[in-house]
Design a protein around this motif. Structure first.
Motif, short mmCIF file in Angstrom:
data_model
loop_
_atom_site.label_atom_id
_atom_site.label_comp_id
_atom_site.label_asym_id
_atom_site.label_seq_id
_atom_site.Cartn_x
_atom_site.Cartn_y
_atom_site.Cartn_z
N UNK A 1 -7.53 35.66 -2.23
CA UNK A 1 -6.23 36.30 -2.06
C UNK A 1 -5.18 35.26 -1.67
N UNK A 2 -5.56 34.38 -0.76
CA UNK A 2 -4.64 33.32 -0.32
C UNK A 2 -4.31 32.39 -1.49
N UNK A 3 -5.35 31.94 -2.18
CA UNK A 3 -5.16 30.94 -3.24
C UNK A 3 -4.48 31.54 -4.47
N UNK A 4 -4.92 32.72 -4.88
CA UNK A 4 -4.35 33.34 -6.07
C UNK A 4 -2.86 33.60 -5.92
N UNK A 5 -2.46 33.94 -4.70
CA UNK A 5 -1.06 34.25 -4.45
C UNK A 5 -0.28 33.09 -3.84
N UNK A 6 -0.97 31.94 -3.70
CA UNK A 6 -0.35 30.74 -3.14
C UNK A 6 0.47 31.08 -1.90
N UNK A 7 -0.17 31.76 -0.95
CA UNK A 7 0.49 32.10 0.31
C UNK A 7 0.93 30.80 1.00
N UNK A 8 2.19 30.71 1.28
CA UNK A 8 2.73 29.47 1.85
C UNK A 8 2.47 29.41 3.35
N UNK A 9 1.73 28.39 3.81
CA UNK A 9 1.52 28.27 5.26
C UNK A 9 2.84 28.04 6.00
N UNK A 10 2.88 28.51 7.23
CA UNK A 10 4.07 28.31 8.06
C UNK A 10 4.23 26.82 8.38
N UNK A 11 5.45 26.43 8.68
CA UNK A 11 5.72 25.07 9.14
C UNK A 11 5.18 24.90 10.55
N UNK A 12 4.53 23.79 10.82
CA UNK A 12 4.03 23.53 12.17
C UNK A 12 5.20 23.22 13.09
N UNK A 13 5.39 24.05 14.11
CA UNK A 13 6.44 23.84 15.10
C UNK A 13 5.87 23.00 16.25
N UNK A 14 6.53 21.95 16.59
CA UNK A 14 6.11 21.13 17.72
C UNK A 14 7.03 21.38 18.91
N UNK A 15 6.49 22.05 19.91
CA UNK A 15 7.23 22.32 21.14
C UNK A 15 6.44 21.72 22.30
N UNK A 16 7.11 21.10 23.22
CA UNK A 16 6.40 20.56 24.37
C UNK A 16 6.21 21.67 25.40
N UNK A 17 4.96 21.99 25.70
CA UNK A 17 4.65 23.02 26.68
C UNK A 17 4.67 22.49 28.10
#
Length: 298
Positions: A34-50
Motif C-alpha cells: 500500500x505504501x509503495x504502490x501509492x508512493x506515500x511521501x514520508x514526512x520531513x524529519x523535524x530537528x528540535x532540541x528537546x
C-alpha cells in the motif's frame, strides 16, 4: 515506554474491504505494498532540541551509533507532538527519553543522534539511536506511520554509514530486552501483531527506503513523473472474465507460488514497473513480489 486518492489507492481500499471486512488489520505485506504502490511521501524529519540534558557518547564515541531501536509508545491517544511535550516536561521523573517520535503526520527528532538517550537500558542506550512509533486507529494512518518510521530509520542508518542489517543494526525493544535483560518491554511486537504487521515487514520497508535513498536520494528511487516518462505504459487495467477477482502470484527462484490471501478487483488499474516471462507466460509486477498474468489485462 508508556505513556490524492489515485486509482491504485482506490483499488487497494476496495481490496482492504474485500479481504479484511471493516477492521484496521491487514496482512503485513499489504501494508508495505500500500505504501509503495501509492508512493506515500514520508514526512520531513523535524530537528528540535528537546530538554534532555544528559549528553553522553555512545560506547564507540560521539557520533558513532551502531544502529537503531524501534519502540512503540503503548499510548492509544497520543500523537508525536503529545509525546514530545510529555517527555520534555517529565523525563527526569520518568527517567526515560528517546531521540525521536513518529506518527502518521510527523517525524520529530528531539535529541542530537550523535549522543545517546535513556530508552532501552544501559547497554542499548550506549549503542543505538532510538525512535518511538505512535499508535494510530485506521488502516491508512497506520501505513503512513510505518512509512515515516521506516524512512527515519533508513535515513539515520545512511547518515552514520551504518549497514542495513535486520536484527543487528535494526532491532526492536523486544529484542533488546531478550538480548540484554536490562528491560522487560516487548514493543512494538504486540502492537504490530494487532495490526497484522511484524518487525520483519518493517525491516523490508526500511531496506526498501535505505536502498533507494542510497542509490538515488529518493525514497522511491525515481519520481512518478520520471517513471512515466521512461515507461508511459506503466499502468495496466485488469479483469478476470471468468471470476470475481484477478489472482496474483509470487516467485521464488522463478518458481511460481499462488497467493491465496490477496487478489486484484476486476476493472481496476495498477501501476507496474517490471515484467517477466516464465514458461511462455508474461507477468506484470504490481507490488513487491506480487505479479499478474498478462492474460488478465483488459
Amino acid at each position: 515506554m508508556k505513556k490524492k486518492l489515485g486509482i491504485a489507492v482506490l483499488a487497494v481500499s476496495f481490496l482492504a474491504f474485500l479481504f479484511m471486512g471493516t477492521t484496521q488489520n491487514a496482512s503485513a505485506q499489504t501494508v508495505n505494498d500500500y505504501i509503495i504502490s501509492n508512493q506515500i511521501k514520508p514526512a520531513t524529519i523535524q530537528n528540535r532540541e528537546g530538554t534532555f540534558s544528559e549528553w553522553f557518547p555512545y560506547e564507540n564515541g560521539v557520533g558513532k551509533p551502531e544502529g537503531i531501536v524501534i519502540h512503540e509508545t503503548a499510548d492509544n491517544n497520543a500523537t508525536a507532538e503529545d509525546e514530545v511535550s510529555f517527555f520534555n516536561n517529565n523525563w527526569p521523573r520518568v527517567e526515560a527519553y528517546v531521540h525521536a517520535f513518529v506518527d502518521n503526520n510527523e517525524i520529530i527528532n528531539i535529541h542530537n543522534t550523535d549522543y545517546g538517550v535513556w530508552g532501552a537500558g544501559p547497554t542499548a542506550n550506549s549503542k543505538f539511536i532510538q525512535v518511538e512509533l505512535c499508535r494510530t486507529h485506521d488502516y491508512d494512518s497506520f501505513a503512513r506511520s510505518i512509512a515515516n518510521d521506516a524512512y527515519y530509520a533508513a535515513s539515520k542508518l545512511l547518515q552514520y554509514n551504518i549497514p542495513d542489517k535486520p536484527e543487528k543494526t535494526i532491532v526492536s525493544h523486544n529484542q533488546v530486552s531478550l538480548t540484554y535483560h536490562e528491560t522487560n518491554h516487548s514493543d512494538p511486537t504486540g502492537y504490530f501483531k494487532n495490526q497484522g504487521y511484524s518487525m520483519y515487514q518493517l525491516y523490508d520497508m526500511i531496506g526498501y527506503y535505505y536502498n533507494n535513498l542510497k542509490t538515488t536520494g529518493n525514497a522511491y528511487g525515481v519520481s512518478a513523473a520520471t517513471q512515466e516518462a521512461v515507461n508511459p505504459n506503466s499502468t495496466i487495467k485488469v479483469d478476470n472474465k471468468n471470476g470475481s477477482y484477478v489472482p496474483l502470484v509470487a516467485f521464488s527462484n522463478n518458481q511460481m507460488i499462488k497467493i491465496k490471501n490477496r487478489a486484484l478487483a476486476n476493472h481496476t488499474a495498477w501501476y507496474t514497473d517490471q515484467t517477466k516471462n516464465i514458461s511462455g507466460v508474461t507477468y506484470h509486477r504490481v507490488a513487491t513480489n506480487e505479479w499478474v498474468a498478462a492474460s488478465y489485462l483488459e
